[in-house]
Motif scaffolding. Structure first.
Motif, PDB file in Angstrom:
ATOM      1  N   SER A 184       0.806  -1.218   0.000  1.00 46.07           N
ATOM      2  CA  SER A 184       0.000   0.000   0.000  1.00 46.07           C
ATOM      3  C   SER A 184       0.842   1.272   0.000  1.00 46.07           C
ATOM      4  CB  SER A 184      -0.937   0.021   1.211  1.00 46.07           C
ATOM      5  OG  SER A 184      -0.191  -0.038   2.420  1.00 46.07           O
ATOM      6  N   SER A 185       2.138   1.165   0.299  1.00 42.00           N
ATOM      7  CA  SER A 185       2.997   2.350   0.358  1.00 42.00           C
ATOM      8  C   SER A 185       3.623   2.708  -0.984  1.00 42.00           C
ATOM      9  CB  SER A 185       4.113   2.131   1.386  1.00 42.00           C
ATOM     10  OG  SER A 185       5.011   1.114   0.941  1.00 42.00           O
ATOM     11  N   LEU A 186       3.413   1.880  -2.006  1.00 44.52           N
ATOM     12  CA  LEU A 186       4.025   2.119  -3.316  1.00 44.52           C
ATOM     13  C   LEU A 186       3.222   3.148  -4.105  1.00 44.52           C
ATOM     14  CD1 LEU A 186       4.951  -1.550  -4.311  1.00 44.52           C
ATOM     15  CD2 LEU A 186       6.341   0.140  -3.082  1.00 44.52           C
ATOM     16  N   ASP A 187       3.930   4.006  -4.828  1.00 44.16           N
ATOM     17  CA  ASP A 187       3.302   5.057  -5.627  1.00 44.16           C
ATOM     18  C   ASP A 187       3.282   4.630  -7.088  1.00 44.16           C
ATOM     19  OD1 ASP A 187       3.029   6.881  -3.411  1.00 44.16           O
ATOM     20  OD2 ASP A 187       5.209   7.165  -3.535  1.00 44.16           O
ATOM     21  N   TRP A 188       2.083   4.288  -7.592  1.00 43.24           N
ATOM     22  CA  TRP A 188       1.933   3.728  -8.936  1.00 43.24           C
ATOM     23  C   TRP A 188       1.531   4.791  -9.942  1.00 43.24           C
ATOM     24  CZ3 TRP A 188       3.071  -1.328 -10.090  1.00 43.24           C
ATOM     25  CH2 TRP A 188       3.247  -2.189  -8.993  1.00 43.24           C
ATOM     26  N   ASP A 189       1.837   4.513 -11.213  1.00 45.03           N
ATOM     27  CA  ASP A 189       1.333   5.359 -12.287  1.00 45.03           C
ATOM     28  C   ASP A 189      -0.146   5.052 -12.506  1.00 45.03           C
ATOM     29  OD1 ASP A 189       1.335   2.902 -13.526  1.00 45.03           O
ATOM     30  OD2 ASP A 189       2.537   3.501 -15.244  1.00 45.03           O
ATOM     31  N   THR A 190      -0.798   5.814 -13.392  1.00 44.76           N
ATOM     32  CA  THR A 190      -2.247   5.685 -13.559  1.00 44.76           C
ATOM     33  C   THR A 190      -2.664   4.326 -14.102  1.00 44.76           C
ATOM     34  OG1 THR A 190      -2.061   6.728 -15.734  1.00 44.76           O
ATOM     35  CG2 THR A 190      -2.578   8.157 -13.858  1.00 44.76           C
ATOM     36  N   GLN A 198       0.098  -6.311  -8.104  1.00 49.41           N
ATOM     37  CA  GLN A 198       1.550  -6.231  -8.146  1.00 49.41           C
ATOM     38  C   GLN A 198       2.090  -7.095  -9.295  1.00 49.41           C
ATOM     39  OE1 GLN A 198       4.260  -4.821  -8.047  1.00 49.41           O
ATOM     40  NE2 GLN A 198       4.968  -4.818  -5.911  1.00 49.41           N
ATOM     41  N   HIS A 226      -1.044   1.506 -13.395  1.00 49.72           N
ATOM     42  CA  HIS A 226      -0.551   0.495 -12.451  1.00 49.72           C
ATOM     43  C   HIS A 226       0.473  -0.436 -13.119  1.00 49.72           C
ATOM     44  CE1 HIS A 226      -1.429  -0.855  -8.293  1.00 49.72           C
ATOM     45  NE2 HIS A 226      -0.830  -1.959  -8.703  1.00 49.72           N
ATOM     46  N   ASN A 273       5.996   1.690 -10.443  1.00 52.22           N
ATOM     47  CA  ASN A 273       5.914   2.490  -9.216  1.00 52.22           C
ATOM     48  C   ASN A 273       7.223   3.245  -8.993  1.00 52.22           C
ATOM     49  OD1 ASN A 273       7.693   0.859  -7.290  1.00 52.22           O
ATOM     50  ND2 ASN A 273       6.173  -0.704  -7.826  1.00 52.22           N
ATOM     51  N   GLN A 274       7.129   4.356  -8.292  1.00 50.90           N
ATOM     52  CA  GLN A 274       8.279   5.236  -8.104  1.00 50.90           C
ATOM     53  C   GLN A 274       9.391   4.574  -7.306  1.00 50.90           C
ATOM     54  OE1 GLN A 274       7.171   9.048  -6.493  1.00 50.90           O
ATOM     55  NE2 GLN A 274       5.655   9.468  -8.090  1.00 50.90           N
ATOM     56  N   GLN A 275       9.041   3.671  -6.415  1.00 54.24           N
ATOM     57  CA  GLN A 275      10.041   3.024  -5.558  1.00 54.24           C
ATOM     58  C   GLN A 275      10.831   1.934  -6.287  1.00 54.24           C
ATOM     59  OE1 GLN A 275       6.882   3.558  -4.774  1.00 54.24           O
ATOM     60  NE2 GLN A 275       6.916   4.902  -2.984  1.00 54.24           N
TER      61      GLN A 275
END
Length: 334
Positions: free
Chosen positions: A140-146, A177, A148, A151-153
């Motif tokens: 839930s902490s991952l930052d995804w693009d629109t 994922q 999916h 992710n930024q990480q």
């Protein structure tokens, strides 16, 4: 993990989920990455989280939190000798674990992962399955693009390593994922680049072994998939129909797992594939359209084949209905 210095020999996890031997040339403490020179003399910046250093002797601090032993001694991995607080390792180390034979998550994955899919039998296969029941990060902490897809990480799979969704990865239909082919234990055949025609559920969502089901493909999908795979492997746009496209399809026919198309006689495959290439101008371009040989074909846009069949759309809608309101999943597969 512990500190890494220039000149250190390390194992660096690549976007295919595998670890490769390299040497640290530079360390960037601000960006938390290292410039690593690999055995083929190529050099790439690798995030610190994806670098695993060798240790000499038994460590006196936890390689996860860098803190010394607490009430109890650290547990050291039999292979890499890195030390862990029991609660810092994922999954937590059981109190009854034998400190003389215990093996850490990183070493289990290093031994078990391989191209085409991780090992399925033996001690390391069993250990890997246990490790895969929990992710070593918070999804839930991952930052995804629109869509999916990234992710930024740069954190994917069970291994938390980097990845590229179109390069031999499977997307879980439950959590969204992406998982490396090399880290999965459910495949019967190696993946092709861009092959998303699978209904896959990861071990975390399945609470046990992964589940996988091959989705149906059409002749257009097959032509698109073969062209996309060849374009990435050969770094070219146009391919000869008889000597490259048809030859690749015939040589890999059983590995493609084509379902209802599998029983197509060899003499009929050529007609069906050629008709798909000539009849779908929105996807394919032929040589005759660009004043080249008419036997040449390429993709209009170098992108994996879309998931568009009625079966797949029904599958996605079913997933969407099973999710809490507002958590759509259709966009995950675009």
């Amino acid at each position: 993990m512990g500190g890494v210095s220039e000149g250190d020999d390390v194992l660096a996890r690549w976007s295919d989920g595998l670890l490769y031997l390299g040497n640290v040339k530079r360390v960037d403490g601000v960006k938390q990455c290292c410039l690593v020179r690999f055995e083929d003399n190529s050099e790439f910046w690798v995030l610190r989280k994806d670098i695993h250093s060798f240790s000499v002797g038994v460590e006196d601090v936890c390689c996860i939190c860098d803190a010394p032993p607490l009430k109890e001694p650290l547990i050291n991995c039999l292979k890499c000798r890195h030390g862990y607080h029991p609660e810092c390792h994922t999954p937590s180390i059981e109190p009854e674990a034998d400190s003389n034979s215990w093996i850490c998550r990183q070493c289990v994955f290093a031994v078990a992962t391989k191209r085409g899919g991780a090992i399925k039998r033996g001690r390391f296969a069993r250990l890997m399955q246990i490790m895969k029941l929990r992710l070593p990060y918070q999804l839930s902490s991952l930052d995804w693009d629109t869509q999916h897809l990234t992710n930024q990480q740069q954190c994917y799979c069970y291994c938390a390593g980097p990845g590229e969704w179109n390069l031999k990865m499977l997307q879980c239909g439950s959590c969204g994922q992406w998982f490396h082919e090399a880290c999965t234990q459910c495949l019967t055949k190696p993946l092709l680049y861009g092959d998303r025609f699978y209904e896959f559920q990861c071990s975390v969502c399945a609470s046990g072994p992964e589940t996988i089901h091959r989705l149906p493909m059409s002749w257009v999908d097959l032509a698109h998939l073969v062209l996309y795979h060849l374009s990435l492997c050969c770094k070219r746009k146009y391919f000869d129909f008889d000597h490259e496209i048809m030859s690749f399809a015939n040589e890999n026919w059983d590995s493609l797992l084509l379902g209802s198309l599998s029983d197509t006689p060899r003499q009929d495959r050529c007609h069906n594939l050629l008709n798909a290439l000539n009849s779908n101008k929105d996807r394919f371009v032929s040589g005759k359209e660009i004043k080249k040989k008419k036997c040449l074909f390429g993709l209009q846009v170098r992108a994996p084949p879309p998931l568009t069949s009625e079966y797949i759309i029904g599958f996605l809608l079913g997933l969407q209905r099973s999710r809490p309101q507002g958590e759509g999943v259709t966009e995950l597969f675009l």
